[in-house]
Every structure is written in structure tokens, then in C-alpha cells.
Design a protein around this motif. Structure first.
Motif, PDB file in Angstrom:
ATOM      1  N   LEU A  29       0.830  -1.204   0.000  1.00 31.45           N
ATOM      2  CA  LEU A  29       0.000   0.000   0.000  1.00 31.45           C
ATOM      3  C   LEU A  29       0.866   1.256   0.000  1.00 31.45           C
ATOM      4  O   LEU A  29       0.560   2.225  -0.696  1.00 31.45           O
ATOM      5  CB  LEU A  29      -0.950  -0.004   1.201  1.00 31.45           C
ATOM      6  CG  LEU A  29      -2.039  -1.076   1.172  1.00 31.45           C
ATOM      7  CD1 LEU A  29      -2.810  -1.091   2.494  1.00 31.45           C
ATOM      8  CD2 LEU A  29      -2.986  -0.871   0.000  1.00 31.45           C
ATOM      9  N   GLN A  33       0.919   4.105  -2.886  1.00 32.14           N
ATOM     10  CA  GLN A  33       0.721   5.527  -2.583  1.00 32.14           C
ATOM     11  C   GLN A  33       1.863   6.363  -3.151  1.00 32.14           C
ATOM     12  O   GLN A  33       1.644   7.424  -3.720  1.00 32.14           O
ATOM     13  CB  GLN A  33       0.608   5.753  -1.073  1.00 32.14           C
ATOM     14  CG  GLN A  33       0.327   7.203  -0.690  1.00 32.14           C
ATOM     15  CD  GLN A  33      -1.020   7.684  -1.175  1.00 32.14           C
ATOM     16  OE1 GLN A  33      -2.034   7.055  -0.915  1.00 32.14           O
ATOM     17  NE2 GLN A  33      -1.051   8.811  -1.872  1.00 32.14           N
ATOM     18  N   TYR A  36       1.358   6.681  -6.841  1.00 33.90           N
ATOM     19  CA  TYR A  36       0.289   7.653  -7.095  1.00 33.90           C
ATOM     20  C   TYR A  36       0.819   9.081  -6.937  1.00 33.90           C
ATOM     21  O   TYR A  36       0.590   9.943  -7.782  1.00 33.90           O
ATOM     22  CB  TYR A  36      -0.883   7.410  -6.144  1.00 33.90           C
ATOM     23  CG  TYR A  36      -1.887   8.533  -6.153  1.00 33.90           C
ATOM     24  CD1 TYR A  36      -2.876   8.592  -7.133  1.00 33.90           C
ATOM     25  CD2 TYR A  36      -1.837   9.555  -5.213  1.00 33.90           C
ATOM     26  CE1 TYR A  36      -3.785   9.636  -7.179  1.00 33.90           C
ATOM     27  CE2 TYR A  36      -2.730  10.597  -5.242  1.00 33.90           C
ATOM     28  CZ  TYR A  36      -3.708  10.641  -6.214  1.00 33.90           C
ATOM     29  OH  TYR A  36      -4.599  11.682  -6.255  1.00 33.90           O
ATOM     30  N   SER A  61      -3.766   1.300 -12.207  1.00 36.34           N
ATOM     31  CA  SER A  61      -4.721   1.354 -11.098  1.00 36.34           C
ATOM     32  C   SER A  61      -4.423   0.266 -10.076  1.00 36.34           C
ATOM     33  O   SER A  61      -4.379   0.522  -8.869  1.00 36.34           O
ATOM     34  CB  SER A  61      -6.147   1.195 -11.632  1.00 36.34           C
ATOM     35  OG  SER A  61      -7.069   1.168 -10.570  1.00 36.34           O
ATOM     36  N   ARG A  62      -4.189  -0.936 -10.556  1.00 38.37           N
ATOM     37  CA  ARG A  62      -3.907  -2.062  -9.657  1.00 38.37           C
ATOM     38  C   ARG A  62      -2.614  -1.822  -8.876  1.00 38.37           C
ATOM     39  O   ARG A  62      -2.541  -2.071  -7.677  1.00 38.37           O
ATOM     40  CB  ARG A  62      -3.838  -3.362 -10.453  1.00 38.37           C
ATOM     41  CG  ARG A  62      -3.767  -4.595  -9.592  1.00 38.37           C
ATOM     42  CD  ARG A  62      -3.950  -5.893 -10.367  1.00 38.37           C
ATOM     43  NE  ARG A  62      -3.171  -5.975 -11.593  1.00 38.37           N
ATOM     44  CZ  ARG A  62      -3.679  -5.928 -12.831  1.00 38.37           C
ATOM     45  NH1 ARG A  62      -4.976  -5.834 -13.019  1.00 38.37           N
ATOM     46  NH2 ARG A  62      -2.905  -6.006 -13.882  1.00 38.37           N
ATOM     47  N   GLU A  64      -1.273   1.080  -8.106  1.00 42.20           N
ATOM     48  CA  GLU A  64      -1.493   2.157  -7.141  1.00 42.20           C
ATOM     49  C   GLU A  64      -2.357   1.715  -5.967  1.00 42.20           C
ATOM     50  O   GLU A  64      -2.292   2.302  -4.890  1.00 42.20           O
ATOM     51  CB  GLU A  64      -2.106   3.377  -7.825  1.00 42.20           C
ATOM     52  CG  GLU A  64      -1.122   4.076  -8.741  1.00 42.20           C
ATOM     53  CD  GLU A  64      -1.689   5.314  -9.398  1.00 42.20           C
ATOM     54  OE1 GLU A  64      -2.890   5.629  -9.199  1.00 42.20           O
ATOM     55  OE2 GLU A  64      -0.928   5.982 -10.129  1.00 42.20           O
ATOM     56  N   GLU A  65      -3.155   0.697  -6.181  1.00 42.88           N
ATOM     57  CA  GLU A  65      -4.000   0.177  -5.095  1.00 42.88           C
ATOM     58  C   GLU A  65      -3.260  -0.832  -4.230  1.00 42.88           C
ATOM     59  O   GLU A  65      -3.847  -1.424  -3.335  1.00 42.88           O
ATOM     60  CB  GLU A  65      -5.267  -0.455  -5.678  1.00 42.88           C
ATOM     61  CG  GLU A  65      -6.214   0.571  -6.252  1.00 42.88           C
ATOM     62  CD  GLU A  65      -7.386  -0.060  -6.968  1.00 42.88           C
ATOM     63  OE1 GLU A  65      -7.446  -1.311  -7.079  1.00 42.88           O
ATOM     64  OE2 GLU A  65      -8.248   0.696  -7.434  1.00 42.88           O
TER      65      GLU A  65
END
Length: 106
Positions: A29, A33, A36, A61-62, A64-65
Motif C-alpha cells: 500500500l 501511494q 500515485y 490502477s492495480r 497504485e491500489e
């Protein structure tokens, strides 16, 4: 319709994740972050970063998540290149107190 009681049974049987698993998830995570933050600092959309990397917006997206699959060094290198950054791996004897634009993983 989903069988919510069955889902709860499955979750309860699996138990809570170990401290090690929780730490790995936190690292993923944190890395997401950071990615991002660097992408938005560069003024890029997920699609624009994906185009620079030769991948799709859903992959960005994946990442960054927090991944889903472990972030591989070659993928991180492609992110760095697309953001005009450098990827530096290090195995120092001691971890510095502050690390700018970095995530501690050990």
C-alpha cells in the motif's frame, strides 16, 4: 443473491492475517501511494502513465491500489523510467532515518 452468512463463515475460518502478512500488505500500500504521488506530481493521468509504460490503465490502477500481485523490479523500473525517475535498490547495513521518495520494505 450472495450468501452472506457463507461468506462470513469462510472469513472466520480463515482467521486474521499474521503480522508478517499485514506488514507485506502495508508495504504494498505504501508503494502504491508513492507511485500515485509521483504520477500526480508529474501531472499524468493513469492512462498517460500506462501509455508511457506500454501497458493499460487498469495495470496502473492495480499497482497504485497496492498490487494484487507483488510488484516486480522490472515493473517498478518501467514506472521510474516513465516518470523520468531512477529506481535505486540498496542493501544498507542501517536504514536512514528519513528516505525521501522511498518506501522501506525491510
Amino acid at each position: 443473491m450472495a450468501n452472506n452468512s457463507r461468506w462470513e463463515d469462510i472469513k472466520n475460518a480463515k482467521g486474521k492475517p499474521s503480522a508478517e502478512v499485514r506488514a507485506e500488505v502495508e508495504q504494498d500500500l505504501d508503494l502504491g501511494q508513492l507511485m500515485y504521488d509521483l504520477r500526480t506530481e508529474a501531472g499524468l493521468s493513469q492512462r498517460e502513465l500506462a501509455d508511457r509504460m506500454g501497458t493499460t490503465q487498469s495495470v496502473i490502477s492495480r499497482l497504485e491500489e497496492g498490487g494484487g500481485a507483488k510488484n516486480r523490479i522490472d515493473t517498478l523500473a518501467r514506472v521510474a523510467t516513465a516518470l523520468d525517475r531512477h529506481l535505486v535498490l540498496s542493501f544498507p547495513a542501517e536504514i536512514p532515518d528519513q528516505m525521501i521518495d522511498a518506501v522501506r520494505v525491510a
